[in-house]
Every structure is written in structure tokens, then in C-alpha cells.
Design a protein around this motif. Structure first.
Motif, PDB file in Angstrom:
ATOM      1  N   THR A 169       0.820  -1.212   0.000  1.00 45.57           N
ATOM      2  CA  THR A 169       0.000   0.000   0.000  1.00 45.57           C
ATOM      3  C   THR A 169       0.857   1.267   0.000  1.00 45.57           C
ATOM      4  OG1 THR A 169      -0.233  -0.023   2.418  1.00 45.57           O
ATOM      5  CG2 THR A 169      -1.942  -1.135   1.140  1.00 45.57           C
ATOM      6  N   ASN A 170       0.245   2.346  -0.485  1.00 43.15           N
ATOM      7  CA  ASN A 170       0.925   3.644  -0.546  1.00 43.15           C
ATOM      8  C   ASN A 170       0.415   4.556   0.573  1.00 43.15           C
ATOM      9  OD1 ASN A 170      -1.579   4.656  -1.385  1.00 43.15           O
ATOM     10  ND2 ASN A 170      -1.002   4.744  -3.536  1.00 43.15           N
ATOM     11  N   GLY A 171       0.774   5.826   0.512  1.00 44.03           N
ATOM     12  CA  GLY A 171       0.384   6.792   1.533  1.00 44.03           C
ATOM     13  C   GLY A 171      -1.105   7.060   1.607  1.00 44.03           C
ATOM     14  N   HIS A 172      -1.851   6.684   0.579  1.00 44.13           N
ATOM     15  CA  HIS A 172      -3.311   6.829   0.588  1.00 44.13           C
ATOM     16  C   HIS A 172      -4.001   5.607   1.195  1.00 44.13           C
ATOM     17  CE1 HIS A 172      -3.060  10.438  -1.838  1.00 44.13           C
ATOM     18  NE2 HIS A 172      -2.346   9.784  -2.731  1.00 44.13           N
ATOM     19  N   GLY A 173      -3.216   4.590   1.533  1.00 43.49           N
ATOM     20  CA  GLY A 173      -3.781   3.373   2.100  1.00 43.49           C
ATOM     21  C   GLY A 173      -4.360   2.427   1.063  1.00 43.49           C
ATOM     22  N   ILE A 174      -4.048   2.657  -0.215  1.00 51.06           N
ATOM     23  CA  ILE A 174      -4.503   1.773  -1.293  1.00 51.06           C
ATOM     24  C   ILE A 174      -3.279   1.123  -1.935  1.00 51.06           C
ATOM     25  CG2 ILE A 174      -6.636   3.049  -1.720  1.00 51.06           C
ATOM     26  CD1 ILE A 174      -5.242   4.419  -4.091  1.00 51.06           C
ATOM     27  N   CYS A 175      -3.514   0.152  -2.775  1.00 50.79           N
ATOM     28  CA  CYS A 175      -2.404  -0.540  -3.441  1.00 50.79           C
ATOM     29  C   CYS A 175      -1.596   0.439  -4.286  1.00 50.79           C
ATOM     30  CB  CYS A 175      -2.959  -1.670  -4.306  1.00 50.79           C
ATOM     31  SG  CYS A 175      -1.689  -2.680  -5.077  1.00 50.79           S
ATOM     32  N   HIS A 176      -0.306   0.427  -4.104  1.00 51.03           N
ATOM     33  CA  HIS A 176       0.597   1.270  -4.878  1.00 51.03           C
ATOM     34  C   HIS A 176       0.480   0.907  -6.359  1.00 51.03           C
ATOM     35  CE1 HIS A 176       4.295   3.017  -6.387  1.00 51.03           C
ATOM     36  NE2 HIS A 176       4.424   3.668  -5.246  1.00 51.03           N
ATOM     37  N   GLY A 177       0.399   1.910  -7.210  1.00 55.69           N
ATOM     38  CA  GLY A 177       0.276   1.673  -8.651  1.00 55.69           C
ATOM     39  C   GLY A 177       1.409   0.841  -9.218  1.00 55.69           C
ATOM     40  N   GLY A 178       2.594   0.971  -8.630  1.00 57.74           N
ATOM     41  CA  GLY A 178       3.737   0.186  -9.093  1.00 57.74           C
ATOM     42  C   GLY A 178       3.560  -1.306  -8.854  1.00 57.74           C
ATOM     43  N   ILE A 179       2.810  -1.665  -7.819  1.00 63.06           N
ATOM     44  CA  ILE A 179       2.534  -3.078  -7.553  1.00 63.06           C
ATOM     45  C   ILE A 179       1.585  -3.621  -8.621  1.00 63.06           C
ATOM     46  CG2 ILE A 179       1.522  -4.712  -5.905  1.00 63.06           C
ATOM     47  CD1 ILE A 179       4.251  -3.475  -5.021  1.00 63.06           C
ATOM     48  N   THR A 180       0.538  -2.841  -8.924  1.00 61.29           N
ATOM     49  CA  THR A 180      -0.398  -3.241  -9.975  1.00 61.29           C
ATOM     50  C   THR A 180       0.330  -3.361 -11.305  1.00 61.29           C
ATOM     51  OG1 THR A 180      -2.168  -2.104  -8.798  1.00 61.29           O
ATOM     52  CG2 THR A 180      -2.579  -2.647 -11.115  1.00 61.29           C
ATOM     53  N   PHE A 181       1.186  -2.382 -11.610  1.00 61.66           N
ATOM     54  CA  PHE A 181       1.970  -2.420 -12.846  1.00 61.66           C
ATOM     55  C   PHE A 181       2.865  -3.656 -12.864  1.00 61.66           C
ATOM     56  CE2 PHE A 181       5.439  -1.608 -15.674  1.00 61.66           C
ATOM     57  CZ  PHE A 181       4.909  -0.881 -16.717  1.00 61.66           C
ATOM     58  N   SER A 182       3.521  -3.944 -11.736  1.00 62.04           N
ATOM     59  CA  SER A 182       4.415  -5.108 -11.674  1.00 62.04           C
ATOM     60  C   SER A 182       3.660  -6.411 -11.916  1.00 62.04           C
ATOM     61  CB  SER A 182       5.129  -5.158 -10.323  1.00 62.04           C
ATOM     62  OG  SER A 182       6.008  -4.067 -10.189  1.00 62.04           O
ATOM     63  N   LEU A 183       2.459  -6.527 -11.355  1.00 58.28           N
ATOM     64  CA  LEU A 183       1.655  -7.726 -11.582  1.00 58.28           C
ATOM     65  C   LEU A 183       1.318  -7.877 -13.066  1.00 58.28           C
ATOM     66  CD1 LEU A 183       0.062 -10.180 -10.508  1.00 58.28           C
ATOM     67  CD2 LEU A 183      -1.864  -8.611 -10.124  1.00 58.28           C
ATOM     68  N   ALA A 184       0.881  -6.787 -13.683  1.00 61.89           N
ATOM     69  CA  ALA A 184       0.555  -6.826 -15.119  1.00 61.89           C
ATOM     70  C   ALA A 184       1.798  -7.145 -15.944  1.00 61.89           C
ATOM     71  CB  ALA A 184      -0.061  -5.497 -15.548  1.00 61.89           C
ATOM     72  N   ASP A 185       2.917  -6.537 -15.596  1.00 62.28           N
ATOM     73  CA  ASP A 185       4.162  -6.752 -16.324  1.00 62.28           C
ATOM     74  C   ASP A 185       4.627  -8.203 -16.196  1.00 62.28           C
ATOM     75  OD1 ASP A 185       6.457  -5.897 -17.867  1.00 62.28           O
ATOM     76  OD2 ASP A 185       7.597  -5.872 -15.999  1.00 62.28           O
ATOM     77  N   SER A 186       4.460  -8.788 -15.023  1.00 60.63           N
ATOM     78  CA  SER A 186       4.859 -10.181 -14.834  1.00 60.63           C
ATOM     79  C   SER A 186       3.935 -11.135 -15.596  1.00 60.63           C
ATOM     80  CB  SER A 186       4.866 -10.533 -13.349  1.00 60.63           C
ATOM     81  OG  SER A 186       5.912  -9.843 -12.695  1.00 60.63           O
ATOM     82  N   ALA A 187       2.681 -10.760 -15.763  1.00 62.30           N
ATOM     83  CA  ALA A 187       1.743 -11.595 -16.525  1.00 62.30           C
ATOM     84  C   ALA A 187       1.964 -11.480 -18.030  1.00 62.30           C
ATOM     85  CB  ALA A 187       0.301 -11.208 -16.184  1.00 62.30           C
ATOM     86  N   PHE A 188       2.487 -10.366 -18.488  1.00 64.82           N
ATOM     87  CA  PHE A 188       2.813 -10.054 -19.871  1.00 64.82           C
ATOM     88  C   PHE A 188       3.402 -11.316 -20.519  1.00 64.82           C
ATOM     89  CE2 PHE A 188       5.916  -6.753 -22.020  1.00 64.82           C
ATOM     90  CZ  PHE A 188       5.325  -6.928 -23.245  1.00 64.82           C
ATOM     91  N   ALA A 189       2.633 -11.982 -21.372  1.00 64.80           N
ATOM     92  CA  ALA A 189       2.911 -13.360 -21.815  1.00 64.80           C
ATOM     93  C   ALA A 189       3.843 -13.471 -23.016  1.00 64.80           C
ATOM     94  CB  ALA A 189       1.579 -14.036 -22.130  1.00 64.80           C
TER      95      ALA A 189
END
Length: 139
Positions: free
Chosen positions: A47-67
Motif C-alpha cells: 500500500t501507498n500513503g493513501h492506504g490503497i495498493c501502490h500503482g507500481g505493484i499493480t503495474f508489476s503484476l501486469a508486467d509479470s503476466a505479460f505473456a
């Protein structure tokens, strides 16, 4: 070897050296030629300073799925973009589903949708890949 078997062996080879994805808590759920599904549960350290998932984590998940490595060819990201549609929250189970949109020569285009456990779209990612020299395993 079938395309699915090749994709599974390619994923195993990539995952063996991918310390970042494992460290972040990602799991491979499914792979096939030109497609992959990965998931991650949002924990406090995501989580980030807003208490939600950091955008970089979401990006990393998508990037790792990138087939783009499903055909046993060394393939890297050429450029990626992401659009965040909704926040992911602590405790959410995020699933990234990647699919190949186009493959021409050494260039590929892949779309990845990240959703939470309720099916809410969290982000849309587009990745463009470039095949380079080498293979992930010997055939």
C-alpha cells in the motif's frame, strides 16, 4: 512438444530466475501460448500513503503476466503503458489476465487486464515486446 507444454516450460524457466515477482507475492495461475494469468493478494507492504495498493505493484503484476515469453524465445518489454481504472485495496486478490493481441516478426503486442476478486477492473495494461537472441531452455 505442444504449444501449451512449451508455454509451461517457458514460464517455469522464467519463474526460476524471477526473484522480484516471487518477493512481491505473485503466483502463476495459468499459462498457455500467448496468454498467462497471475495473481497477488494486496498486503500492507503493497500500500501507498493513501492506504490503497501502490500503482507500481499493480503495474508489476501486469508486467509479470505479460505473456511474451511463452514460445521459448528470449523476449523483453519494448514499452508498456497502464491505465488505472479503480483503486485496489488492502486484502484484495488481484488477478492479471494477459493475452496476445498481435505478433509480427520480433514484435508483439499484449493486453493485460487486472481485476479484483469482485471482477472490478483495476487497470488495463498494454505491453509491446521485442524478441532478442536466445531461448529460455533447450529443446
Amino acid at each position: 512438444m505442444t504449444p501449451k507444454e512449451r508455454a509451461e516450460r517457458s514460464a517455469e524457466a522464467m519463474w526460476a530466475g524471477d526473484k522480484a515477482s516471487a518477493w512481491l507475492g505473485m503466483r502463476i495461475d495459468r499459462v498457455d501460448e500467448g496468454t498467462a494469468t497471475l495473481s497477488l493478494t494486496v498486503e500492507k507492504h503493497h500500500t501507498n500513503g493513501h492506504g490503497i495498493c501502490h500503482g507500481g505493484i499493480t503495474f508489476s503484476l501486469a508486467d509479470s503476466a505479460f505473456a511474451c515469453n511463452s514460445r521459448n524465445q528470449n523476449t523483453v518489454a519494448q514499452h508498456n503503458t497502464i491505465t488505472y481504472a479503480a483503486p485496489a485495496r488492502l486484502g484484495d486478490r488481484l488477478t492479471a489476465v494477459a493475452r496476445e493481441v498481435g505478433l509480427t516478426g520480433r514484435n508483439g503486442i499484449y493486453d493485460v487486464t487486472v481485476r479484483n476478486q469482485d471482477g472490478v477492473t483495476i487497470a488495463e495494461f498494454r505491453g509491446c515486446s521485442r524478441t532478442v537472441q536466445g531461448a529460455l531452455f533447450e529443446e
